[in-house]
Motif scaffolding. Structure first.
Motif, PDB file in Angstrom:
ATOM      1  N   TYR A  43       0.776  -1.222   0.019  1.00 44.43           N
ATOM      2  CA  TYR A  43      -0.066   0.027  -0.091  1.00 44.43           C
ATOM      3  C   TYR A  43       0.959   1.343   0.262  1.00 44.43           C
ATOM      4  N   GLN A  87       0.758   5.744   1.118  1.00 45.37           N
ATOM      5  CA  GLN A  87       0.069   6.956   1.470  1.00 45.37           C
ATOM      6  C   GLN A  87       0.800   8.063   1.330  1.00 45.37           C
ATOM      7  N   LYS A  90      -3.613  12.206   1.767  1.00 46.65           N
ATOM      8  CA  LYS A  90      -4.110  11.111   0.620  1.00 46.65           C
ATOM      9  C   LYS A  90      -4.790   9.858   2.022  1.00 46.65           C
ATOM     10  N   GLN A  91      -5.369   9.262   1.753  1.00 48.50           N
ATOM     11  CA  GLN A  91      -6.140   8.003   2.426  1.00 48.50           C
ATOM     12  C   GLN A  91      -4.479   7.268   1.552  1.00 48.50           C
ATOM     13  N   ARG A  92      -4.737   5.788   2.353  1.00 47.64           N
ATOM     14  CA  ARG A  92      -3.676   4.884   1.938  1.00 47.64           C
ATOM     15  C   ARG A  92      -4.760   4.292   0.739  1.00 47.64           C
ATOM     16  N   GLU A  93      -3.839   3.607  -0.195  1.00 49.72           N
ATOM     17  CA  GLU A  93      -4.418   2.922  -1.355  1.00 49.72           C
ATOM     18  C   GLU A  93      -3.828   1.661  -1.343  1.00 49.72           C
ATOM     19  N   LEU A  94      -4.020   0.519  -2.182  1.00 52.61           N
ATOM     20  CA  LEU A  94      -3.240  -0.253  -2.245  1.00 52.61           C
ATOM     21  C   LEU A  94      -2.726  -0.325  -3.459  1.00 52.61           C
ATOM     22  N   ALA A 149      -3.131  -1.414  -8.805  1.00 50.64           N
ATOM     23  CA  ALA A 149      -3.725   0.002  -8.936  1.00 50.64           C
ATOM     24  C   ALA A 149      -3.666  -0.184 -10.248  1.00 50.64           C
ATOM     25  N   SER A 174      -3.629   3.195 -11.554  1.00 52.38           N
ATOM     26  CA  SER A 174      -2.120   3.806 -12.226  1.00 52.38           C
ATOM     27  C   SER A 174      -0.970   3.515 -11.895  1.00 52.38           C
TER      28      SER A 174
END
Length: 114
Positions: A36, A38, A42-46, A59, A61
């Motif tokens: 993940y 962060q 911003k929020q933590r993202e997979l 993801a 991206s």
């Protein structure tokens, strides 16, 4: 189980590459490992996830630029990051998923300069 240990972060120019490593505590209940990230504000993202039997997901991206892999014998997951962009700048966290609990690593900073 104990917290997984990440390594491999750092500073790189746009277009460059880095490889992150994550060593987890071995257990038959370890079923997947994931990265993940962060970024500030911003929020933590997979970013990417890989199961024990090798199934992966990414993801949108990072598809085509990042590759997750693992060495089951070493309980270690890797994240190969190519064609890095300034937008990839973040703290990257490894998560080890066990049957009943997940453990987060302490995080490693990745900074991509333009």
């Amino acid at each position: 189980q104990v917290r997984p240990v990440e390594s491999g972060g750092g500073l790189v120019q746009a277009g460059g590459s880095l490889r992150l490593s994550c060593a987890a505590s071995g257990s038959i209940s370890l079923k997947a490992m994931a990265w993940y990230r962060q970024a500030p504000g911003k929020q933590r993202e997979l970013v990417a996830r890989i199961t024990t039997d090798g199934r992966t997901n990414y993801a949108d991206s990072v598809k085509g630029r990042f590759t997750i892999s693992r060495d089951n014998a070493k309980n270690t997951a890797y994240l190969q990051m190519n064609s890095l962009e300034p937008e990839d700048t973040a703290v990257y966290y490894c998560m080890a998923e066990y049957v009943r609990v997940n453990y987060w690593g302490q995080g490693t900073q990745v900074t991509v300069s333009s």
